[in-house]
Scaffold this motif. Structure first.
Motif, short mmCIF file in Angstrom:
data_model
loop_
_atom_site.label_atom_id
_atom_site.label_comp_id
_atom_site.label_asym_id
_atom_site.label_seq_id
_atom_site.Cartn_x
_atom_site.Cartn_y
_atom_site.Cartn_z
N TYR A 1 -10.89 -49.59 0.51
CA TYR A 1 -10.37 -48.79 -0.61
C TYR A 1 -9.42 -49.58 -1.53
N HIS A 2 -8.52 -50.40 -0.93
CA HIS A 2 -7.52 -51.07 -1.78
C HIS A 2 -8.10 -52.28 -2.52
N HIS A 3 -8.64 -53.24 -1.80
CA HIS A 3 -9.10 -54.46 -2.49
C HIS A 3 -10.27 -54.22 -3.45
N CYS B 1 4.48 -54.06 -6.49
CA CYS B 1 3.56 -55.19 -6.68
C CYS B 1 2.25 -54.76 -7.34
N HIS B 2 2.13 -53.46 -7.66
CA HIS B 2 1.01 -52.99 -8.50
C HIS B 2 1.55 -52.26 -9.72
N SER B 3 2.77 -52.64 -10.13
CA SER B 3 3.41 -51.95 -11.24
C SER B 3 3.07 -52.60 -12.57
N TYR C 1 3.72 -62.02 -3.07
CA TYR C 1 2.91 -62.84 -3.98
C TYR C 1 1.56 -62.15 -4.09
N HIS C 2 1.60 -60.97 -4.63
CA HIS C 2 0.50 -60.03 -4.48
C HIS C 2 -0.67 -60.34 -5.41
N ASN C 3 -0.33 -60.80 -6.60
CA ASN C 3 -1.38 -61.19 -7.55
C ASN C 3 -2.15 -62.40 -6.98
N HIS D 1 -2.57 -63.00 -3.86
CA HIS D 1 -3.39 -62.51 -2.74
C HIS D 1 -4.65 -61.79 -3.24
N HIS D 2 -4.52 -60.99 -4.30
CA HIS D 2 -5.72 -60.31 -4.81
C HIS D 2 -6.72 -61.31 -5.39
N ALA D 3 -6.20 -62.44 -5.90
CA ALA D 3 -7.11 -63.44 -6.45
C ALA D 3 -7.78 -64.26 -5.34
ZN ZN Z 1 -2.64 -54.83 -3.56
#
Ligand code: ZN
Ligand code: ZN
Length: 253
Positions: free
Chosen positions: A94-96, A189-191, A219-221, A223-225
């Motif tokens: 659901y999240h990624h 970190c999703h703001s 370092y969330h961006n 991690h999503h990358a």
């Molecule tokens: Zn996230």
């Protein structure tokens, strides 16, 4: 509202916060007790969530020995954010793939308090498809930790109390710090407010001090990358402390 509160709220979230009040009232902040809090925080937040639930089980970013996998999965249960199967399913399924979209269960686009904690205490488990964790469902230990989750947490609380009340108090304080830290990541970190090393379609950002203090997940961006990298640091000045923990349990490749 009351009718919407789920079993996690009644059996974990509410008792944990009540135990926190008791702990803060009773604990003495001696050097030993502060050390104990930091020790349990490293176990629950660092090893439990950072190493086990996130980097190992959700993203398979390194390999370890099976007994270690089971033990650090148990530590993840003590982070009081649900069982490994639940956490990984939400994160992977659901999240990624749907970050900040309609199917992302804890995006701040649905409201700040929703992202912070309301989603977790009101989510209807029947609405979740457990389609993304077939690898974990095949493992007996993971099924036990999932179906016995509430029992595992409560048994640990009771055992900790009987070993020494100070151990229970330190554990609960560490658990609540770990829980609210994770809630902060969902929200801040999703703001969209922070810095980005990667231009992604979601609102993920890096927050330097969250990265440093929250075991790299800030370092969330990054991690999503690069979700399959066990280091969430990317730029030269970023440091992910969880990398040290991963190296302590990682099979040589
Ligand atoms: Zn996230
Ligand atoms: Zn992830």
């Amino acid at each position: 509202m009351l009718r919407k509160l789920n079993s996690y709220f009644w059996l974990i979230f509410l008792p944990a916060h009540l135990l926190l009040l008791w702990s803060l009232y009773k604990i003495e902040f001696t050097v030993l007790n502060i050390f104990l809090i930091l020790f349990f925080w490293t176990l629950t937040s660092g090893y439990g969530i950072g190493v086990a639930f996130h980097r190992l089980l959700s993203h398979k970013s390194f390999k370890t020995w099976y007994p270690i996998e089971v033990f650090i999965s148990y530590l993840g249960c003590l982070a009081i954010q649900g069982s490994p199967i639940f956490w990984v399913n939400i994160h992977r399924g659901y999240h990624h793939p749907h970050s900040d979209g309609e199917k992302d269960l804890h995006s701040p686009v649905k409201g700040k308090w929703w992202a912070y904690f309301i989603w977790s205490i009101t989510i209807d488990y029947r609405s979740i498809k457990f389609d993304f964790v077939n690898d974990l469902l095949r493992k007996k230990a993971q099924r036990v930790l999932h179906y016995m989750y509430f029992f595992v947490v409560w048994l640990t609380w009771i055992a900790a109390y009987f070993i020494s009340p100070a151990i229970l108090f330190a554990l609960v304080i560490a658990q609540i710090i770990t829980l609210h830290q994770e809630f902060c990541v969902n929200l801040f970190c999703h703001s969209g407010k922070g810095y980005r090393n990667f231009d992604l379609p979601d609102r993920s950002v890096n927050r330097y001090f969250f990265g440093l203090l929250f075991w790299g997940v800030g370092y969330h961006n990054n991690h999503h990358a690069r979700p399959n990298s066990y280091s969430f640091a990317y730029a030269e000045n970023e440091f992910d402390p969880t990398v040290l923990l991963v190296k302590s349990v990682k099979k040589p490749s």
